[in-house]
Design a protein around this motif. Sequence first.
Motif, PDB file in Angstrom:
ATOM      1  N   UNK A   1       0.832  -1.211   0.000  1.00  0.00           N
ATOM      2  CA  UNK A   1       0.000   0.000   0.000  1.00  0.00           C
ATOM      3  C   UNK A   1       0.867   1.263   0.000  1.00  0.00           C
ATOM      4  N   UNK A   2       1.939   1.251   0.774  1.00  0.00           N
ATOM      5  CA  UNK A   2       2.853   2.399   0.794  1.00  0.00           C
ATOM      6  C   UNK A   2       3.498   2.579  -0.583  1.00  0.00           C
ATOM      7  N   UNK A   3       3.928   1.457  -1.163  1.00  0.00           N
ATOM      8  CA  UNK A   3       4.534   1.497  -2.500  1.00  0.00           C
ATOM      9  C   UNK A   3       3.558   2.073  -3.517  1.00  0.00           C
ATOM     10  N   UNK A   4       2.329   1.591  -3.495  1.00  0.00           N
ATOM     11  CA  UNK A   4       1.322   2.054  -4.458  1.00  0.00           C
ATOM     12  C   UNK A   4       1.009   3.534  -4.258  1.00  0.00           C
ATOM     13  N   UNK A   5       0.917   3.973  -3.008  1.00  0.00           N
ATOM     14  CA  UNK A   5       0.605   5.383  -2.750  1.00  0.00           C
ATOM     15  C   UNK A   5       1.719   6.289  -3.263  1.00  0.00           C
ATOM     16  N   UNK A   6       2.969   5.912  -3.016  1.00  0.00           N
ATOM     17  CA  UNK A   6       4.095   6.689  -3.521  1.00  0.00           C
ATOM     18  C   UNK A   6       4.091   6.725  -5.052  1.00  0.00           C
ATOM     19  N   UNK A   7       3.856   5.560  -5.651  1.00  0.00           N
ATOM     20  CA  UNK A   7       3.863   5.489  -7.114  1.00  0.00           C
ATOM     21  C   UNK A   7       2.664   6.202  -7.738  1.00  0.00           C
ATOM     22  N   UNK A   8       1.551   6.248  -7.016  1.00  0.00           N
ATOM     23  CA  UNK A   8       0.387   6.972  -7.532  1.00  0.00           C
ATOM     24  C   UNK A   8       0.698   8.463  -7.658  1.00  0.00           C
ATOM     25  N   UNK A   9       1.471   9.002  -6.713  1.00  0.00           N
ATOM     26  CA  UNK A   9       1.890  10.405  -6.825  1.00  0.00           C
ATOM     27  C   UNK A   9       2.704  10.619  -8.098  1.00  0.00           C
ATOM     28  N   UNK A  10       3.580   9.670  -8.398  1.00  0.00           N
ATOM     29  CA  UNK A  10       4.399   9.771  -9.607  1.00  0.00           C
ATOM     30  C   UNK A  10       3.563   9.587 -10.872  1.00  0.00           C
ATOM     31  N   UNK A  11       2.589   8.695 -10.809  1.00  0.00           N
ATOM     32  CA  UNK A  11       1.676   8.502 -11.947  1.00  0.00           C
ATOM     33  C   UNK A  11       0.918   9.798 -12.221  1.00  0.00           C
ATOM     34  N   UNK A  12       0.417  10.420 -11.162  1.00  0.00           N
ATOM     35  CA  UNK A  12      -0.336  11.671 -11.322  1.00  0.00           C
ATOM     36  C   UNK A  12       0.543  12.768 -11.910  1.00  0.00           C
ATOM     37  N   UNK A  13       1.790  12.844 -11.431  1.00  0.00           N
ATOM     38  CA  UNK A  13       2.697  13.887 -11.910  1.00  0.00           C
ATOM     39  C   UNK A  13       3.068  13.672 -13.371  1.00  0.00           C
ATOM     40  N   UNK A  14       3.433  12.442 -13.722  1.00  0.00           N
ATOM     41  CA  UNK A  14       3.864  12.180 -15.097  1.00  0.00           C
ATOM     42  C   UNK A  14       2.692  12.298 -16.075  1.00  0.00           C
ATOM     43  N   UNK A  15       1.506  11.828 -15.669  1.00  0.00           N
ATOM     44  CA  UNK A  15       0.343  11.937 -16.554  1.00  0.00           C
ATOM     45  C   UNK A  15      -0.019  13.407 -16.802  1.00  0.00           C
ATOM     46  N   UNK A  16      -0.006  14.197 -15.728  1.00  0.00           N
ATOM     47  CA  UNK A  16      -0.342  15.628 -15.880  1.00  0.00           C
ATOM     48  C   UNK A  16       0.687  16.323 -16.771  1.00  0.00           C
ATOM     49  N   UNK A  17       1.942  15.990 -16.582  1.00  0.00           N
ATOM     50  CA  UNK A  17       3.004  16.593 -17.394  1.00  0.00           C
ATOM     51  C   UNK A  17       2.802  16.270 -18.879  1.00  0.00           C
ATOM     52  N   UNK A  18       2.500  15.013 -19.159  1.00  0.00           N
ATOM     53  CA  UNK A  18       2.324  14.577 -20.556  1.00  0.00           C
ATOM     54  C   UNK A  18       1.094  15.242 -21.179  1.00  0.00           C
ATOM     55  N   UNK A  19      -0.021  15.264 -20.416  1.00  0.00           N
ATOM     56  CA  UNK A  19      -1.245  15.875 -20.953  1.00  0.00           C
ATOM     57  C   UNK A  19      -1.049  17.360 -21.229  1.00  0.00           C
ATOM     58  N   UNK A  20      -0.334  18.040 -20.345  1.00  0.00           N
ATOM     59  CA  UNK A  20      -0.122  19.477 -20.559  1.00  0.00           C
ATOM     60  C   UNK A  20       0.794  19.740 -21.748  1.00  0.00           C
ATOM     61  N   UNK A  21       1.654  18.764 -22.069  1.00  0.00           N
ATOM     62  CA  UNK A  21       2.496  18.908 -23.252  1.00  0.00           C
ATOM     63  C   UNK A  21       1.674  18.806 -24.533  1.00  0.00           C
ATOM     64  N   UNK A  22       0.596  18.030 -24.470  1.00  0.00           N
ATOM     65  CA  UNK A  22      -0.187  17.741 -25.668  1.00  0.00           C
ATOM     66  C   UNK A  22      -1.429  18.622 -25.813  1.00  0.00           C
ATOM     67  N   UNK A  23      -1.995  19.082 -24.704  1.00  0.00           N
ATOM     68  CA  UNK A  23      -3.283  19.784 -24.740  1.00  0.00           C
ATOM     69  C   UNK A  23      -3.115  21.298 -24.686  1.00  0.00           C
ATOM     70  N   UNK A  24      -4.005  21.987 -25.344  1.00  0.00           N
ATOM     71  CA  UNK A  24      -4.056  23.448 -25.237  1.00  0.00           C
ATOM     72  C   UNK A  24      -4.744  23.818 -23.922  1.00  0.00           C
ATOM     73  N   UNK A  25      -4.674  25.087 -23.567  1.00  0.00           N
ATOM     74  CA  UNK A  25      -5.350  25.547 -22.351  1.00  0.00           C
ATOM     75  C   UNK A  25      -6.855  25.290 -22.435  1.00  0.00           C
ATOM     76  N   UNK A  26      -7.410  25.456 -23.661  1.00  0.00           N
ATOM     77  CA  UNK A  26      -8.851  25.236 -23.834  1.00  0.00           C
ATOM     78  C   UNK A  26      -9.200  23.766 -23.627  1.00  0.00           C
ATOM     79  N   UNK A  27      -8.360  22.878 -24.155  1.00  0.00           N
ATOM     80  CA  UNK A  27      -8.611  21.448 -23.986  1.00  0.00           C
ATOM     81  C   UNK A  27      -8.500  21.034 -22.511  1.00  0.00           C
ATOM     82  N   UNK A  28      -7.531  21.604 -21.815  1.00  0.00           N
ATOM     83  CA  UNK A  28      -7.393  21.314 -20.384  1.00  0.00           C
ATOM     84  C   UNK A  28      -8.613  21.817 -19.619  1.00  0.00           C
ATOM     85  N   UNK A  29      -9.069  23.020 -20.002  1.00  0.00           N
ATOM     86  CA  UNK A  29     -10.220  23.614 -19.315  1.00  0.00           C
ATOM     87  C   UNK A  29     -11.472  22.766 -19.517  1.00  0.00           C
TER      88      UNK A  29
END
Length: 558
Positions: free
Chosen positions: A121-149
Amino acid sequence: MLPIDEIASKLGLEKQDYTCYGDHVAKINIGTLPDRRIQKTKSHLINVTAITPSMKGVGKTTVTIGLLDALSKLNVKTTAAIRQSSLGPTFNLKGSGIGGGKSRCLPRDLLTLGLTGDMDRVTHAQNLAMVAASARYIHEKHDTNEQLQEKGLKRLSLDWSSLSQNWAIDLCAQSLRQIDSEINATLKLRSNFVMTAASEVMSILTLSKDLKDLRKKIGQMVIAKSSNTTSTNQNKWITTEDLNVAGAMSALLINAFKPNLVQTLEGNPILIHSGPFANISIGQSSVIADRIGLSLCDYHITESGFGADIGYEKFWNIKCRQANMHPSAVVLVATIDTIKAHANCNISQEKHKIRSGFANLLHHINIIKLSNINPIVCINIHEHDSDKDILLLQKLCKENSTTAVASRHFTNGSEGALELAETVLKEVKTIKEKPFKYLYPTNLGIKEKVLVIAQKIYGANKVCFSDQAERQLQANCNFAIDDYNLCTAKTPYSLTHNPHLGALPQPFTLDVNNLIFHHGARIAIPVCGDLKLMPGTGSLPSFRKIDIDPIAGDIIGL
């Protein structure tokens, strides 16, 4: 083994206070349990620490369990807390850390190979933070502000180069120390793994006083800087709360936050909870386990990892401070073999080895005395130890105003630790309690705190910060870091940062090569020497001996 219901009843627990995991393991349902005190007298906290260990260790866990069994045999209501086993050392070199001989915990296989899944559970919680960070980073690279909104998102502009979190795994995997991920032809990300024991989520699980505190700390975990700065916001940091992942991380940890209840070989209750290593993390069982133990028993024993320079120092200045508790007595564990191993290598006569190696023990005695407590030395006896060596070591301790007790718990169980138990009781009941003294004030600067620990605990004469450490200090100066406690990461096999310099070297310069901040846990981590937060698996690992008996269905080789 006794049924877990019988073990729980020894603590005065009722059915609604715990949830069974099979016949011999339970999780304690926290609720208001830590505040449900039955006793009118004060409960006493006993810490078990050690001298600088050899590669074989010194047996702190067997002493903790032997002392628990012996106090229980004397009809003193007692429990203890130790850390949960990590698969890293279990499959590598050190073993599972559940005691040995006649002073160990049961059930062995479950305790060694995951118990109730807290580490996962500790491992998954730590990795979930990294999943959230990397996914957000990738989406912001691909999406416009309007698409994010349209998705209900506001651009965070996460600067991946300033990433301050890691992936985690509960194994020693040196090949994962640094990884490069190719998302597509134009987008590549660099990150790294640490052991689960060194993750910030593990630190938070260990130090949180209740679920509210846990949730708050998880939300304060810093992921990276934002590159979207203004004249009034030059250092915007992105947290797990900003990524809307803190709630899900906390949900993963609800069950893991409940301490595990098991038993010793003699059928006494013992709590097993959290698993941070002492050389790369806090090195303590959880605050919540200690609170529960103190609320239910007259005596509660808690173990700190490695030597007093690491484990006790962190117990004293991090755990006690954050949990608002302090020990009534401290047991300092040593073995004759380890004392001799710390002797000058040119000495051949055994009695002179004891005298020479005693310098390391005396150094640890003096570390503990800085907190205004005079420790009880426990000589953890091996069958080959001579009475002559034991008596000499006791004499040297007495000459330095310290009591040393020989304990044979490993071979004789509680019977072998009765003198130790009686000495602890006498120390607590007859010695006038002195004010517990912390090593440094919380508002001292980070560099000043490092210098205090280096000089007063390790024996260094100065500290050298690398350019990387200086950069990290400057990058995090907008936080209230002067109020953070230090959690030094260094080798346990020397008082220095170098395991090859010996157990008690001459004055030296402590090299701080990196400085890591866990803002959720409110700790600063000076990384000293060449220490890695992801250890490697050796060429002769323990997993080579582990297998199953397919007929009987048993695990062999643990």
